[in-house]
Write a protein that holds these residues in place. Structure first.
Motif, PDB file in Angstrom:
ATOM      1  N   THR A 272      24.944  -5.224 -14.433  1.00 23.59           N
ATOM      2  CA  THR A 272      25.146  -5.367 -12.987  1.00 23.59           C
ATOM      3  C   THR A 272      24.914  -6.823 -12.607  1.00 23.59           C
ATOM      4  O   THR A 272      24.158  -7.541 -13.266  1.00 23.59           O
ATOM      5  CB  THR A 272      24.181  -4.471 -12.194  1.00 23.59           C
ATOM      6  OG1 THR A 272      22.824  -4.808 -12.547  1.00 23.59           O
ATOM      7  CG2 THR A 272      24.427  -3.007 -12.495  1.00 23.59           C
ATOM      8  N   TYR A 274      26.390 -10.058  -9.417  1.00 25.45           N
ATOM      9  CA  TYR A 274      27.482 -10.507  -8.543  1.00 25.45           C
ATOM     10  C   TYR A 274      27.615 -12.016  -8.662  1.00 25.45           C
ATOM     11  O   TYR A 274      26.617 -12.723  -8.523  1.00 25.45           O
ATOM     12  CB  TYR A 274      27.236 -10.131  -7.086  1.00 25.45           C
ATOM     13  CG  TYR A 274      28.443 -10.443  -6.207  1.00 25.45           C
ATOM     14  CD1 TYR A 274      29.499  -9.552  -6.129  1.00 25.45           C
ATOM     15  CD2 TYR A 274      28.520 -11.647  -5.529  1.00 25.45           C
ATOM     16  CE1 TYR A 274      30.616  -9.864  -5.363  1.00 25.45           C
ATOM     17  CE2 TYR A 274      29.627 -11.956  -4.758  1.00 25.45           C
ATOM     18  CZ  TYR A 274      30.667 -11.064  -4.678  1.00 25.45           C
ATOM     19  OH  TYR A 274      31.782 -11.364  -3.937  1.00 25.45           O
ATOM     20  N   THR A 276      30.901  -9.898 -10.535  1.00 26.79           N
ATOM     21  CA  THR A 276      30.873  -8.941 -11.629  1.00 26.79           C
ATOM     22  C   THR A 276      30.827  -9.678 -12.962  1.00 26.79           C
ATOM     23  O   THR A 276      31.706 -10.497 -13.242  1.00 26.79           O
ATOM     24  CB  THR A 276      32.117  -8.034 -11.589  1.00 26.79           C
ATOM     25  OG1 THR A 276      32.177  -7.382 -10.314  1.00 26.79           O
ATOM     26  CG2 THR A 276      32.051  -6.983 -12.686  1.00 26.79           C
ATOM     27  N   SER A 314      35.277  -2.039 -15.527  1.00 24.27           N
ATOM     28  CA  SER A 314      34.489  -2.270 -14.306  1.00 24.27           C
ATOM     29  C   SER A 314      34.796  -1.156 -13.315  1.00 24.27           C
ATOM     30  O   SER A 314      35.815  -1.202 -12.607  1.00 24.27           O
ATOM     31  CB  SER A 314      34.842  -3.632 -13.691  1.00 24.27           C
ATOM     32  OG  SER A 314      34.553  -4.671 -14.587  1.00 24.27           O
ATOM     33  N   VAL A 317      32.856  -3.075  -8.055  1.00 23.88           N
ATOM     34  CA  VAL A 317      32.450  -4.473  -7.965  1.00 23.88           C
ATOM     35  C   VAL A 317      30.958  -4.598  -8.276  1.00 23.88           C
ATOM     36  O   VAL A 317      30.133  -3.850  -7.751  1.00 23.88           O
ATOM     37  CB  VAL A 317      32.747  -5.035  -6.557  1.00 23.88           C
ATOM     38  CG1 VAL A 317      32.207  -6.453  -6.420  1.00 23.88           C
ATOM     39  CG2 VAL A 317      34.249  -5.012  -6.285  1.00 23.88           C
ATOM     40  N   GLY A 318      30.632  -5.532  -9.139  1.00 25.11           N
ATOM     41  CA  GLY A 318      29.238  -5.766  -9.488  1.00 25.11           C
ATOM     42  C   GLY A 318      28.748  -4.968 -10.671  1.00 25.11           C
ATOM     43  O   GLY A 318      27.600  -5.139 -11.102  1.00 25.11           O
ATOM     44  N   VAL A 319      29.579  -4.094 -11.246  1.00 20.68           N
ATOM     45  CA  VAL A 319      29.169  -3.240 -12.365  1.00 20.68           C
ATOM     46  C   VAL A 319      30.209  -3.336 -13.469  1.00 20.68           C
ATOM     47  O   VAL A 319      31.411  -3.342 -13.203  1.00 20.68           O
ATOM     48  CB  VAL A 319      29.006  -1.766 -11.919  1.00 20.68           C
ATOM     49  CG1 VAL A 319      28.640  -0.896 -13.109  1.00 20.68           C
ATOM     50  CG2 VAL A 319      27.956  -1.655 -10.826  1.00 20.68           C
ATOM     51  N   ARG A 320      29.746  -3.414 -14.703  1.00 25.42           N
ATOM     52  CA  ARG A 320      30.656  -3.408 -15.841  1.00 25.42           C
ATOM     53  C   ARG A 320      29.942  -2.787 -17.037  1.00 25.42           C
ATOM     54  O   ARG A 320      28.756  -2.958 -17.222  1.00 25.42           O
ATOM     55  CB  ARG A 320      31.118  -4.826 -16.178  1.00 25.42           C
ATOM     56  CG  ARG A 320      32.007  -4.903 -17.424  1.00 25.42           C
ATOM     57  CD  ARG A 320      32.792  -6.183 -17.439  1.00 25.42           C
ATOM     58  NE  ARG A 320      33.846  -6.170 -16.432  1.00 25.42           N
ATOM     59  CZ  ARG A 320      34.624  -7.203 -16.147  1.00 25.42           C
ATOM     60  NH1 ARG A 320      34.463  -8.328 -16.784  1.00 25.42           N
ATOM     61  NH2 ARG A 320      35.560  -7.111 -15.223  1.00 25.42           N
ATOM     62  N   ASN A 343      27.846 -14.385 -15.537  1.00 22.13           N
ATOM     63  CA  ASN A 343      28.630 -14.636 -14.326  1.00 22.13           C
ATOM     64  C   ASN A 343      28.251 -16.010 -13.787  1.00 22.13           C
ATOM     65  O   ASN A 343      27.507 -16.759 -14.437  1.00 22.13           O
ATOM     66  CB  ASN A 343      28.433 -13.527 -13.276  1.00 22.13           C
ATOM     67  CG  ASN A 343      27.012 -13.472 -12.738  1.00 22.13           C
ATOM     68  OD1 ASN A 343      26.169 -14.325 -13.027  1.00 22.13           O
ATOM     69  ND2 ASN A 343      26.726 -12.456 -11.933  1.00 22.13           N
TER      70      ASN A 343
END
Length: 395
Positions: A272, A274, A276, A314, A317-320, A343
């Motif tokens: 997690t 930002y 992502t 993913s 947004v913000g998670v992969r 990131n």
């Protein structure tokens, strides 16, 4: 008579070697018990780097001259040089090989020139360099490969240039993973102020991490200004709305996996942050045990090596998340796998240890068949065989 001539020639050569360059001043100083030769050239009439500075020069100052370029191997004969000040000239270009043979150099100052680019690869010729001053130039970008040549620099002044963004590679260099902060981390002083920064997560993390307890970086001035951010022109970085910036966090599905020889295994990690983050798998070490220690000892020097992610997605947004699949495990697959997330705000990683258990037994020799029991199949074109077969078995 010949001896007098030889001595005279030797003295003239010696005086030539010791001669001071035109329009320069050469003095002897001391540092403790050590005699130092200092050369200073600050005449506006100097338009080229002097080539006849004494070879035992320790400190060379070329300041406020008309020098516009630094050619290849400009200081090659000054192998004892430790301090090189080229401040407040008119230098617009530096050859990538300008600093050949400066293995003793510790300080290089190029403040107040007209440089729009710097040959970062030239730092390889100055392995002992720890101070680099580039204040008040025209640098508009920092290439990602600059991080390869900056590990030994502990004082870097990039203030008063035209920089807008920082590459992620520099953030990784200046701020290693926080788990390493407690160790022997190298402290650095950075000058980044008075640049038209684009207020993004990258530069925001530099300022916030520099204020963290035990930070490896100290900023000369923490009041950085945003000059190109949409709707935030002229805003102090501390006042910009960058609350969404978040350094990655990595969570593996398991930290230790034990699997039998020849089986299939899937390693997974979730991240997690930002923006992502992107995920990369790296195998960093070999897991040794009683069964395959000798097999891995010869391969350990080849690590780490990057591993391809077989699947990465993913969901929002913000998670992969990412998985790698290892099929038909052998002892060579055992070891420590690291899932790295990156990131603009930084990097993070998590280890997964894979242990492969089982012993490869000795191969059995093929069963021999007595000669009298061996059947040979031969093709018979005209033999009276059944309609569905034209093969005859012979004993």
């Amino acid at each position: 008579m010949q001896l007098v001539v030889v001595v005279s020639v030797f003295q003239s050569v010696l005086l030539g070697v010791r001669a001071c360059p035109s329009l320069c001043t050469c003095v002897n100083g001391s540092h403790g018990t050590e005699e130092l030769r200092l050369v200073q050239c600050s005449d506006p009439g100097i338009s080229a780097v002097p080539v006849n500075a004494p070879p035992d020069t320790v400190k060379l100052r070329l300041e406020k001259t008309s020098i516009s370029r630094v050619p290849r191997a400009a200081f090659y004969n000054l192998s004892q040089l430790q301090f090189l000040w080229l401040a407040y000239n008119s230098i617009t270009s530096i050859h990538p090989s300008s600093f050949l043979n400066l293995k003793a150099l510790r300080e290089l100052r190029l403040d107040g020139n007209l440089l729009s680019a710097f040959p970062w690869e030239g730092l390889r010729d100055m392995p002992r360099l720890c101070t680099l001053g580039l204040h008040n130039n025209r640098l508009s970008s920092l290439p990602a490969h600059a991080a390869l040549f900056l590990p030994n620099i502990t004082y870097l002044d990039l203030s008063s240039n035209r920089l807008t963004v920082l590459p992620a590679e520099l953030l990784d260099l200046w701020f290693p993973l926080q788990r390493e902060w407690g160790g022997a981390v190298q402290r650095r002083v950075l000058g980044l102020h008075d640049n038209p920064w684009l207020c993004d997560c990258q530069i925001s993390m530099v300022t916030s991490l520099s204020m963290s307890l035990g930070s490896p970086v100290i900023l000369m001035d923490q009041l950085l200004t945003c000059s190109r951010s949409l709707g935030q022109s002229g805003v102090l970085l501390t006042q910009a709305d960058l609350s969404r910036c978040m350094r990655p966090s990595v969570q593996p599905a398991a930290t230790k996996v034990i699997s039998p020889l020849g089986s299939n295994v899937i390693l997974r990690c979730d991240a997690t942050g930002y923006p992502t983050p992107t995920l990369t798998w790296i195998k960093t070490s070999v897991y040794t045990n009683c069964c395959q220690q000798s097999e891995t000892s010869s391969n350990s020097e080849q690590l780490p090596r990057n591993l391809e992610s077989f699947m990465q997605e993913s969901p929002r947004v913000g998670v992969r998340w990412s998985i790698i699949s290892l099929n038909g495990l052998s002892h060579k697959d055992a070891g420590e796998y690291r899932c790295q997330a990156r990131n603009m705000a930084g990097t993070a990683e998590a280890p997964i240890r894979l242990k492969v258990v089982g012993i490869i037994g000795p191969s059995r020799p093929p069963k021999t068949v007595p000669e009298k029991d061996v059947f040979y199949a031969t093709y018979c074109e005209g033999c009276p065989t059944p309609p569905h077969s034209r093969w005859r078995l012979e004993v």
